[in-house]
Design a protein around this motif. Structure first.
Motif, PDB file in Angstrom:
ATOM      1  N   PHE A   1       0.844  -1.189   0.000  1.00  0.00           N
ATOM      2  CA  PHE A   1       0.000   0.000   0.000  1.00  0.00           C
ATOM      3  C   PHE A   1       0.877   1.236   0.000  1.00  0.00           C
ATOM      4  O   PHE A   1       1.785   1.366   0.818  1.00  0.00           O
ATOM      5  N   ASP A   2       0.638   2.139  -0.955  1.00  0.00           N
ATOM      6  CA  ASP A   2       1.303   3.439  -0.958  1.00  0.00           C
ATOM      7  C   ASP A   2       0.392   4.438  -1.658  1.00  0.00           C
ATOM      8  O   ASP A   2      -0.778   4.148  -1.909  1.00  0.00           O
ATOM      9  N   ALA A   3       0.916   5.605  -1.960  1.00  0.00           N
ATOM     10  CA  ALA A   3       0.087   6.651  -2.554  1.00  0.00           C
ATOM     11  C   ALA A   3      -0.386   6.296  -3.953  1.00  0.00           C
ATOM     12  O   ALA A   3      -1.354   6.877  -4.448  1.00  0.00           O
ATOM     13  N   ALA A   4       0.279   5.351  -4.612  1.00  0.00           N
ATOM     14  CA  ALA A   4      -0.043   5.013  -6.005  1.00  0.00           C
ATOM     15  C   ALA A   4      -1.021   3.860  -6.131  1.00  0.00           C
ATOM     16  O   ALA A   4      -1.887   3.860  -7.005  1.00  0.00           O
ATOM     17  N   LYS A   5      -0.894   2.852  -5.263  1.00  0.00           N
ATOM     18  CA  LYS A   5      -1.760   1.684  -5.420  1.00  0.00           C
ATOM     19  C   LYS A   5      -1.806   0.843  -4.153  1.00  0.00           C
ATOM     20  O   LYS A   5      -0.977   0.988  -3.247  1.00  0.00           O
ATOM     21  N   ALA A   6      -2.785  -0.054  -4.117  1.00  0.00           N
ATOM     22  CA  ALA A   6      -2.880  -1.086  -3.088  1.00  0.00           C
ATOM     23  C   ALA A   6      -2.890  -2.433  -3.797  1.00  0.00           C
ATOM     24  O   ALA A   6      -3.479  -2.569  -4.882  1.00  0.00           O
ATOM     25  N   VAL A   7      -2.236  -3.422  -3.206  1.00  0.00           N
ATOM     26  CA  VAL A   7      -2.192  -4.767  -3.777  1.00  0.00           C
ATOM     27  C   VAL A   7      -2.802  -5.734  -2.772  1.00  0.00           C
ATOM     28  O   VAL A   7      -2.348  -5.830  -1.624  1.00  0.00           O
ATOM     29  N   LEU A   8      -3.846  -6.438  -3.194  1.00  0.00           N
ATOM     30  CA  LEU A   8      -4.515  -7.428  -2.361  1.00  0.00           C
ATOM     31  C   LEU A   8      -4.186  -8.820  -2.883  1.00  0.00           C
ATOM     32  O   LEU A   8      -4.214  -9.045  -4.094  1.00  0.00           O
ATOM     33  N   VAL A   9      -3.877  -9.754  -1.974  1.00  0.00           N
ATOM     34  CA  VAL A   9      -3.590 -11.131  -2.372  1.00  0.00           C
ATOM     35  C   VAL A   9      -4.517 -12.073  -1.617  1.00  0.00           C
ATOM     36  O   VAL A   9      -5.047 -11.746  -0.554  1.00  0.00           O
ATOM     37  N   ARG A  10      -4.708 -13.237  -2.189  1.00  0.00           N
ATOM     38  CA  ARG A  10      -5.600 -14.247  -1.612  1.00  0.00           C
ATOM     39  C   ARG A  10      -5.204 -14.556  -0.165  1.00  0.00           C
ATOM     40  O   ARG A  10      -4.022 -14.729   0.143  1.00  0.00           O
ATOM     41  N   ASN A  11      -6.180 -14.636   0.713  1.00  0.00           N
ATOM     42  CA  ASN A  11      -5.948 -15.015   2.104  1.00  0.00           C
ATOM     43  C   ASN A  11      -6.116 -16.528   2.228  1.00  0.00           C
ATOM     44  O   ASN A  11      -7.241 -17.033   2.172  1.00  0.00           O
ATOM     45  N   PRO A  12      -5.016 -17.267   2.385  1.00  0.00           N
ATOM     46  CA  PRO A  12      -5.123 -18.734   2.448  1.00  0.00           C
ATOM     47  C   PRO A  12      -5.870 -19.226   3.685  1.00  0.00           C
ATOM     48  O   PRO A  12      -6.316 -20.382   3.723  1.00  0.00           O
ATOM     49  N   SER A  13      -6.021 -18.351   4.685  1.00  0.00           N
ATOM     50  CA  SER A  13      -6.702 -18.763   5.926  1.00  0.00           C
ATOM     51  C   SER A  13      -8.160 -18.349   5.953  1.00  0.00           C
ATOM     52  O   SER A  13      -8.822 -18.468   6.991  1.00  0.00           O
ATOM     53  N   PHE A  14      -8.677 -17.853   4.826  1.00  0.00           N
ATOM     54  CA  PHE A  14     -10.073 -17.411   4.809  1.00  0.00           C
ATOM     55  C   PHE A  14     -10.995 -18.591   5.073  1.00  0.00           C
ATOM     56  O   PHE A  14     -10.725 -19.719   4.660  1.00  0.00           O
ATOM     57  N   ARG A  15     -12.087 -18.308   5.769  1.00  0.00           N
ATOM     58  CA  ARG A  15     -13.027 -19.360   6.152  1.00  0.00           C
ATOM     59  C   ARG A  15     -13.544 -20.135   4.930  1.00  0.00           C
ATOM     60  O   ARG A  15     -13.537 -19.638   3.812  1.00  0.00           O
ATOM     61  N   GLN A  16     -14.021 -21.331   5.158  1.00  0.00           N
ATOM     62  CA  GLN A  16     -14.520 -22.191   4.082  1.00  0.00           C
ATOM     63  C   GLN A  16     -15.868 -21.652   3.597  1.00  0.00           C
ATOM     64  O   GLN A  16     -16.932 -22.081   4.040  1.00  0.00           O
ATOM     65  N   GLU A  17     -15.807 -20.716   2.669  1.00  0.00           N
ATOM     66  CA  GLU A  17     -17.030 -20.089   2.179  1.00  0.00           C
ATOM     67  C   GLU A  17     -17.120 -20.257   0.670  1.00  0.00           C
ATOM     68  O   GLU A  17     -16.127 -20.122  -0.039  1.00  0.00           O
ATOM     69  N   THR A  18     -18.316 -20.572   0.193  1.00  0.00           N
ATOM     70  CA  THR A  18     -18.540 -20.699  -1.242  1.00  0.00           C
ATOM     71  C   THR A  18     -19.584 -19.691  -1.692  1.00  0.00           C
ATOM     72  O   THR A  18     -20.406 -19.225  -0.893  1.00  0.00           O
ATOM     73  N   PHE A  19     -19.547 -19.364  -2.962  1.00  0.00           N
ATOM     74  CA  PHE A  19     -20.454 -18.370  -3.506  1.00  0.00           C
ATOM     75  C   PHE A  19     -21.851 -18.957  -3.677  1.00  0.00           C
ATOM     76  O   PHE A  19     -22.016 -20.049  -4.209  1.00  0.00           O
ATOM     77  N   SER A  20     -22.859 -18.221  -3.231  1.00  0.00           N
ATOM     78  CA  SER A  20     -24.251 -18.664  -3.322  1.00  0.00           C
ATOM     79  C   SER A  20     -25.070 -17.594  -4.029  1.00  0.00           C
ATOM     80  O   SER A  20     -25.169 -16.461  -3.553  1.00  0.00           O
ATOM     81  N   LEU A  21     -25.647 -17.930  -5.157  1.00  0.00           N
ATOM     82  CA  LEU A  21     -26.498 -16.990  -5.883  1.00  0.00           C
ATOM     83  C   LEU A  21     -27.664 -16.527  -5.018  1.00  0.00           C
ATOM     84  O   LEU A  21     -27.992 -15.334  -4.979  1.00  0.00           O
ATOM     85  N   ALA A  22     -28.287 -17.466  -4.314  1.00  0.00           N
ATOM     86  CA  ALA A  22     -29.454 -17.125  -3.495  1.00  0.00           C
ATOM     87  C   ALA A  22     -29.080 -16.158  -2.376  1.00  0.00           C
ATOM     88  O   ALA A  22     -29.771 -15.173  -2.116  1.00  0.00           O
ATOM     89  N   ALA A  23     -27.944 -16.433  -1.711  1.00  0.00           N
ATOM     90  CA  ALA A  23     -27.526 -15.592  -0.584  1.00  0.00           C
ATOM     91  C   ALA A  23     -27.166 -14.188  -1.039  1.00  0.00           C
ATOM     92  O   ALA A  23     -27.325 -13.225  -0.292  1.00  0.00           O
ATOM     93  N   GLU A  24     -26.673 -14.054  -2.273  1.00  0.00           N
ATOM     94  CA  GLU A  24     -26.251 -12.750  -2.778  1.00  0.00           C
ATOM     95  C   GLU A  24     -27.392 -11.963  -3.422  1.00  0.00           C
ATOM     96  O   GLU A  24     -27.199 -10.855  -3.907  1.00  0.00           O
ATOM     97  N   GLY A  25     -28.606 -12.531  -3.438  1.00  0.00           N
ATOM     98  CA  GLY A  25     -29.749 -11.811  -3.990  1.00  0.00           C
ATOM     99  C   GLY A  25     -29.797 -11.824  -5.508  1.00  0.00           C
ATOM    100  O   GLY A  25     -30.271 -10.865  -6.134  1.00  0.00           O
ATOM    101  N   TYR A  26     -29.345 -12.907  -6.118  1.00  0.00           N
ATOM    102  CA  TYR A  26     -29.308 -13.001  -7.574  1.00  0.00           C
ATOM    103  C   TYR A  26     -30.706 -12.936  -8.171  1.00  0.00           C
ATOM    104  O   TYR A  26     -31.625 -13.640  -7.734  1.00  0.00           O
TER     105      TYR A  26
END
Length: 438
Positions: free
Chosen positions: A74-99
């Protein structure tokens, strides 16, 4: 009481208790209808005590969390985000996201069903301030997602009614136009000796007439046309049209130059006695144009051109550092709602929240404060709306701000991306399930 005692994290806070490693108990002293919305925001996140101890006063400048991405750089020019390997076991759900198929089918979200979050390894966010630079970067392929600045609308769209992309972009680009949940406005600093509140009733009334004249002479339609390319909705007060409690009578421009001049004359102002006005904002091409527009309109009102000054700041941070101690006379401002409720914007004028808290207009009115305390615990409904409407009218009558407009921003992104740009709330959901198409 806890804050007054020093806000020490090792001292128990009545009403807040961790009863288990993953369970937080909150006990309220009175009803708080907005609690659920408050807890949905990032600033309500529970943070690890060891991180607070480690960073101390610098905790607010170090990213500590448990989201799908980690902050790599992170600096004045940009921010870089990388995958969090410890993120909880979550999967994408169309219903939960209001598709909604009719609304979202064209954007490729259906193929994300069941995929593990996060779905990409790295995201770079470039901090580009000038709209022309942003547009060129998108067209060259350096950016995958960008906001469309008002100055670039004709470069992106052949028409806005209905919105139609230029042929060169149509095959590779998605777009979305939406109404922001928030507004832009200009605040008076009520502590300022020339335009603010005064203990002397006569001077106080005279200053109010000056503020009201300035407000009536400010032509929002001209700002919408010249700065936002017509893509905004004008309203009076602080409760915008897309929030419950808004009154239809406040819709539309209240510009009236003849009335503004009459109020100045009735209050005894002449071209010689009018004070010097300082218009504060961040530096930038668009902000400069806003100032020039303000200056030309104030000259029409009767101010000498040399009495209208621009006080610009190199960054938003430096601007707020001057706003918070009450050093800026007129403040070009914007507010994005943290919760879809008028209480969230009315708090900006609650006396105890004066600068350096969110009431940077430094407005003080006992009746307003009493009503604000009432609505915080009132159930949502017609009675609460009526109280909020009376508060909004008080701000209009006292001419605390020059208001205002709700912008209708546009976003463009590559069709290979699976995102849903949304500036309606400060929830940070744009990147929640960002993915590349298969």
């Amino acid at each position: 009481a806890w804050v007054a005692a020093g806000a020490h994290m090792d001292v128990d806070l009545s009403g807040l208790k961790a009863v288990a490693p993953d369970l937080l108990e909150i006990r309220l002293t009175k009803p708080m209808p907005m609690l659920t919305s408050t807890l949905a925001n990032a600033y309500s996140a529970v943070v690890p005590v060891e991180a607070v101890r480690h960073f101390g006063a610098g905790f607010g400048h170090n990213a500590v969390g448990s989201g799908p991405f980690k902050l790599k750089a992170f600096d004045a020019a940009k921010a870089v985000l990388v995958r969090n390997p410890s993120f909880r076991q979550e999967t994408f759900s169309l219903a939960a996201e209001g598709y909604q198929p009719a609304k979202h089918a064209a954007y490729g979200f259906a193929e994300l069903e069941g995929r593990r979050i996060p779905m990409v390894d790295e995201i770079e966010i470039d901090f580009l301030t000038e709209p022309a630079t942003v547009q060129l970067a998108f067209e060259s392929g350096a950016l995958d997602l960008a906001g469309v600045g008002a100055a670039n609308m004709s470069r992106v769209f052949t028409s806005q009614s209905p919105p139609t992309l230029q042929p060169a972009l149509a095959e590779t680009t998605h777009f979305r136009n939406h109404v922001e949940l928030g507004s832009v406005f200009v605040s008076f600093n009520m502590l300022d000796p020339d335009v603010g509140a005064a203990t002397n009733p006569g001077i106080d009334a005279r200053h109010r007439e000056l503020r009201c004249a300035i407000s009536a002479a400010y032509n929002w339609q001209e700002r919408v046309d010249k700065i936002y390319s017509g893509s905004a909705q004008i309203f009076a007060g602080v409760i915008p049209p897309n929030v419950e409690g808004f009154e239809a009578r406040n819709l539309g421009s209240k510009f009236d130059l003849s009335q503004a001049k009459a109020r100045l004359a009735a209050a005894g102002y002449t071209s010689d006695s009018l004070p010097t006005l300082q218009f504060g904002s961040t530096a930038g091409i668009e902000q400069r144009r806003m100032f020039e527009l303000f200056r030309s309109q104030m000259v029409d009102l009767g101010f000498a051109q040399e009495k209208i000054l621009w006080r610009s700041f190199p960054s938003f941070g430096s601007y707020i550092e001057a706003v918070n101690p009450g050093e800026v006379m007129l403040m070009d401002m914007g507010w994005q709602f943290d919760a879809p409720d008028a209480e969230n914007v009315l708090q900006l004028y609650y006396g105890p929240y004066k600068a350096p808290q969110v009431n940077n207009a430094n407005y003080q009115n006992s009746e307003f404060d009493i009503n604000f305390e009432r609505i915080r615990s009132m159930p949502v409904g017609a009675e609460r709306n009526a109280v909020m409407q009376s508060m909004n009218q008080r701000l209009i009558d006292d001419c605390v701000i020059i208001s205002g407009a709700v912008r209708k921003p546009s976003s463009i992104w590559r069709k290979r991306w699976r995102v849903w740009p949304d500036s309606a709330m400060m929830a940070g959901r744009t990147l929640r399930f960002v993915a590349l198409g298969r």
